[in-house]
Design an enzyme around this catalytic site. Sequence first.
Site, mmCIF file in Angstrom:
data_model
loop_
_atom_site.group_PDB
_atom_site.id
_atom_site.type_symbol
_atom_site.label_atom_id
_atom_site.label_comp_id
_atom_site.label_asym_id
_atom_site.label_seq_id
_atom_site.Cartn_x
_atom_site.Cartn_y
_atom_site.Cartn_z
ATOM 1 N N ASP A 1 0.855 -1.191 0.000
ATOM 2 C CA ASP A 1 0.000 0.000 0.000
ATOM 3 C C ASP A 1 0.893 1.244 0.000
ATOM 4 O OD1 ASP A 1 -3.208 0.528 0.998
ATOM 5 O OD2 ASP A 1 -1.790 2.209 1.087
ATOM 6 N N VAL B 1 -12.672 3.345 -1.025
ATOM 7 C CA VAL B 1 -12.334 4.508 -1.856
ATOM 8 C C VAL B 1 -12.013 4.056 -3.284
ATOM 9 C CG1 VAL B 1 -10.699 6.408 -2.179
ATOM 10 C CG2 VAL B 1 -11.536 5.870 0.124
ATOM 11 N N HIS C 1 -10.290 -4.951 -3.100
ATOM 12 C CA HIS C 1 -8.922 -5.162 -2.609
ATOM 13 C C HIS C 1 -8.982 -5.529 -1.135
ATOM 14 C CE1 HIS C 1 -9.994 -0.922 -2.335
ATOM 15 N NE2 HIS C 1 -9.253 -0.852 -1.232
ATOM 16 N N HIS D 1 -7.111 -5.706 2.360
ATOM 17 C CA HIS D 1 -5.971 -5.144 3.096
ATOM 18 C C HIS D 1 -5.369 -6.226 3.987
ATOM 19 C CE1 HIS D 1 -6.751 -0.779 2.318
ATOM 20 N NE2 HIS D 1 -8.002 -1.190 2.181
HETATM 21 P P1 AMP Z 1 -9.802 1.661 0.408
HETATM 22 O O1 AMP Z 1 -10.033 2.824 1.321
HETATM 23 O O2 AMP Z 1 -10.133 0.333 1.042
HETATM 24 O O3 AMP Z 1 -10.444 1.834 -0.934
HETATM 25 O O4 AMP Z 1 -8.237 1.592 0.230
HETATM 26 C C1 AMP Z 1 -7.554 1.975 -0.907
HETATM 27 C C2 AMP Z 1 -6.102 1.771 -0.593
HETATM 28 O O5 AMP Z 1 -5.371 1.796 -1.793
HETATM 29 C C3 AMP Z 1 -5.531 2.859 0.314
HETATM 30 O O6 AMP Z 1 -4.971 2.243 1.474
HETATM 31 C C4 AMP Z 1 -4.482 3.524 -0.570
HETATM 32 O O7 AMP Z 1 -3.366 3.946 0.159
HETATM 33 C C5 AMP Z 1 -4.151 2.427 -1.550
HETATM 34 N N1 AMP Z 1 -3.652 2.905 -2.837
HETATM 35 C C6 AMP Z 1 -4.225 3.815 -3.655
HETATM 36 N N2 AMP Z 1 -3.475 3.977 -4.768
HETATM 37 C C7 AMP Z 1 -2.426 3.136 -4.648
HETATM 38 C C8 AMP Z 1 -1.299 2.840 -5.475
HETATM 39 N N3 AMP Z 1 -1.108 3.446 -6.658
HETATM 40 N N4 AMP Z 1 -0.403 1.919 -5.037
HETATM 41 C C9 AMP Z 1 -0.584 1.319 -3.846
HETATM 42 N N5 AMP Z 1 -1.627 1.547 -3.039
HETATM 43 C C10 AMP Z 1 -2.535 2.449 -3.423
#
Ligand code: AMP
Length: 135
Positions: free
Chosen positions: A30, A94, A99, A101
């Site tokens: 992440d 978001v 995905h 975590h």
């Molecule tokens: P969510 O709030 O569950 O949608 O989490 C989205 C996650 O994706 C967040 O923890 C971000 O930091 C991560 N994220 C977004 N863009 C990228 C990227 N280009 N590479 C790695 N992680 C990302």
Amino acid sequence: MNTCIFCKIINKEIPSHMIQETPSSLSFLDIHPHAQGHTVIIPKKHVKILAELNDKTTQELILDVKKTMQLLQNKLHPDGFNVGWNDGVAAGQVVGHLHIHILPRYTNDNGGSMHSIIKNPGKRSVEDIAKMFSK
Ligand code: AMP
Ligand code: ZN
């Protein structure tokens, strides 16, 4: 045109710190880690939420989660993990590509547990909800 940022990572159109690739999923660090080694694992098929993923890919995904956890265990030696996903906007999602975590946890890292996500049980009692499921 597909504007999904995670599909772009799958297609190698944008870089990522990939730690595992299988035929059906990709695991990468992440970019804004909440823990040392915070990793996200995504199915290569674009779906928004788990309900949209077919059973075969779901099974593969959970096996790949297990493999990624083992990799993290071997390299970073965490003392535990929180594993989960924000399934839908109301749950905090978001990025609109499913995905999971994987948060490595370390003794005394000052983090909380799953219980710290929400404490709002609503008006219905546990008994009333249970009745809704009784046959
Ligand atoms: P969510 O709030 O569950 O949608 O989490 C989205 C996650 O994706 C967040 O923890 C971000 O930091 C991560 N994220 C977004 N863009 C990228 C990227 N280009 N590479 C790695 N992680 C990302
Ligand atoms: Zn996507």
